[in-house]
Write an enzyme that holds these catalytic residues in place. Structure first.
Site, PDB file in Angstrom:
ATOM      1  N   HIS A   1       0.819  -1.205   0.000  1.00  0.00           N
ATOM      2  CA  HIS A   1       0.000   0.000   0.000  1.00  0.00           C
ATOM      3  C   HIS A   1       0.859   1.264   0.000  1.00  0.00           C
ATOM      4  CE1 HIS A   1      -3.566   2.246   0.416  1.00  0.00           C
ATOM      5  NE2 HIS A   1      -3.396   2.596   1.665  1.00  0.00           N
ATOM      6  N   CYS A   2       2.188   1.118   0.131  1.00  0.00           N
ATOM      7  CA  CYS A   2       3.019   2.312   0.366  1.00  0.00           C
ATOM      8  C   CYS A   2       3.987   2.635  -0.770  1.00  0.00           C
ATOM      9  CB  CYS A   2       3.816   2.123   1.658  1.00  0.00           C
ATOM     10  SG  CYS A   2       2.764   2.065   3.105  1.00  0.00           S
ATOM     11  N   ILE A   3       4.929   1.731  -1.032  1.00  0.00           N
ATOM     12  CA  ILE A   3       6.054   2.108  -1.904  1.00  0.00           C
ATOM     13  C   ILE A   3       5.601   2.440  -3.339  1.00  0.00           C
ATOM     14  CG2 ILE A   3       8.402   1.471  -2.641  1.00  0.00           C
ATOM     15  CD1 ILE A   3       8.139   1.677   0.387  1.00  0.00           C
TER      16      ILE A   3
END
Ligand SMILES: NC(=O)c1ccc[n+]([C@@H]2O[C@H](COP(=O)([O-])OP(=O)(O)OC[C@H]3O[C@@H](n4cnc5c(N)ncnc54)[C@H](O)[C@@H]3O)[C@@H](O)[C@H]2O)c1
Length: 434
Positions: free
Chosen positions: A272-274
């Site tokens: 969900h982030c990088i």
């Protein structure tokens, strides 16, 4: 109001906290706070998730069920769908998703909705912290006016801070208690109050000048990862063209004790982030007429990796006089990284789609993911031992520790390894690495 909150947050004070969003970030934080003696109310829109939490069952397989169950039984952690509980707490922490829209722009609608729900129940003597990743300026430009609309003054009546979440799911060493925390407040008093709350969980709090800085810290951290992974991917492509093994190159470079930090190639970015956070930064910079180059280059390289994997697998089969079309490929690991159960944005989904488009019969094994929706086609994890001898190749996309890779290599006709997990095994002619 500040002193009142500092008193409640300090040491073993009777702090009560609501966490909005019982996901990968909110649940572990709730557990850590509850273990530190804070009364935690986890708020979520998903009633099934709330029910399961109240039975002491974490919603994800990679969370510690024992701790959660003990805290629920002791009454220090409970979950609810009722945002009204915000009216009775000292602090509300927002941990809801911040994805991208279909046009790949920041979608902050869930944070906005959560902020409106907070504003409805906000009372003097309350701290609000946004942990959801967002673009620099969001807390000051968007959240602050929303919370002040009812006449409460930030830094005096109520307190607003941004503290980026740094959780690394599946990391056995670093968690909420030993990862330093960044805190930025709308005012110095806001930062002081937020730091006091987080000190209940971790001793190391790094206060930065303001919320814009704290937001930029998070985006710098994740852009750093995205760019370095892209570099590792390009090093892999260059090394293969040069006829050298990229894994050997990176491992050897990593022996340098200063000025180098190893990053490894792989089938692409996930989670969900990088893959998402750098886009928040490039979007914000576009609004300021600033052309971001590193982020876009890294994104182009990283998103090309699933195609690279399929192309290289094709070549490896070709050398063995087999075709990709009509082959049977056993995928090992469909999550975006090792030892988590999260398939969000996982590059494995794209690799599976590309393989199916090329007429491949795909089956998969993943000890963390019993069932998978591959673009509307339901797949179930199969025991790899049952498939490995009948498949044309085993394709390692996530290197979960539960798989015995030595046995896999011994049994499979061909192993294509995108994670380098086989490099520690004796050399074998049926192993090809990215
Ligand atoms: N997952 C990670 O590894 C990680 C790491 C660092 C930062 N973050 C950031 O933390 C934030 C949360 O991510 P996550 O992975 O925990 O998300 P998640 O999807 O696992 O969980 C979010 C939860 O929020 C709930 N929710 C949404 N809107 C709500 C509302 N208005 N009220 C109550 N509940 C609501 C959803 O139902 C869901 O259960 C994101 O901004 C993410 O970028 C995630």
């Amino acid at each position: 109001m500040k002193d009142h909150l500092l008193e409640r947050f300090r040491g073993d004070g009777p702090a009560r906290v609501a966490i909005i969003g019982m996901g990968y970030v909110g649940v572990p934080l709730g557990v850590a706070l509850a273990e530190a003696g804070v009364a935690v109310q986890g708020v979520d829109l998903d009633s099934q998730r709330v029910d399961s939490l109240n039975r002491g069952q974490p919603p994800f397989p990679d969370l510690d069920a024992e701790h959660l169950a003990a805290l629920v039984a002791a009454g220090s952690f409970r979950a609810t769908c009722n945002h009204g509980v915000i009216a009775g707490v000292d602090a509300t922490i927002i941990d809801v998703p911040t994805p991208l829209s279909k046009t790949r722009e920041p979608d902050v609608s869930l944070v906005l909705r959560a902020l409106r729900q907070v504003a409805e129940h906000l009372h003097p003597g309350q701290l609000v912290v946004i942990e959801s990743t967002t673009y620099p300026g969001f807390t000051r430009e968007v959240a602050a006016p929303l919370l002040q609309a009812g006449g409460l003054r930030l830094g005096r009546d109520v307190f607003l801070a941004f503290s980026p979440e740094r959780i690394d799911p599946g990391n056995p060493v670093y968690g909420a208690r030993n990862t330093p925390r960044i805190v930025g407040g709308i005012t110095p008093a806001c930062a002081e109050v937020a730091a006091a709350l987080y000190r209940r969980v971790t001793p190391e709090i790094h206060v930065v000048s303001d919320t814009d800085t704290a937001e930029m810290v998070k985006l710098h951290e994740n852009t750093f990862r995205a760019v370095n992974i892209a570099l590792a991917n390009e090093v892999a492509l260059m090394s293969r063209r040069l006829g050298v093994d990229p894994w050997e190159v990176i491992d050897a470079a990593a022996t340098k004790p200063f000025g180098f930090m190893p990053f490894y190639p792989g089938p692409g970015l996930g989670g969900h982030c990088i893959p998402v956070d750098p886009v928040y930064l490039s979007w914000k910079m576009r609004t300021l007429n600033f052309a971001v180059r590193f982020i876009e280059l890294a994104e182009a390289i990283n998103t090309s990796m699933p195609e690279v994997v399929v192309h290289r697998l094709h070549e490896a089969l070709d050398v063995r006089s087999r075709t990709l079309h009509g082959s049977r490929i056993l995928v090992l690991g469909v999550t975006y990284k090792r030892d988590v159960g999260d398939v969000r944005e996982s590059p494995a989904l794209e690799v599976i789609r590309l393989l199916r488009d090329r007429g491949v019969v795909v089956c998969y094994h993943d000890p963390w993911v019993p069932a998978l929706d591959a673009e509307g086609i339901p797949l179930r994890s199969v025991p790899w031992e049952e498939e490995v001898t009948s498949c044309d190749a085993a394709l390692i996309l996530a290197d979960h520790v539960a798989v015995d890779y030595a046995r896999l290599v011994a049994a499979a006709p061909l192993v294509f390894d995108t994670r380098g997990v086989t490099r520690r095994l004796p050399p074998s002619s049926n192993v090809v690495r990215l």
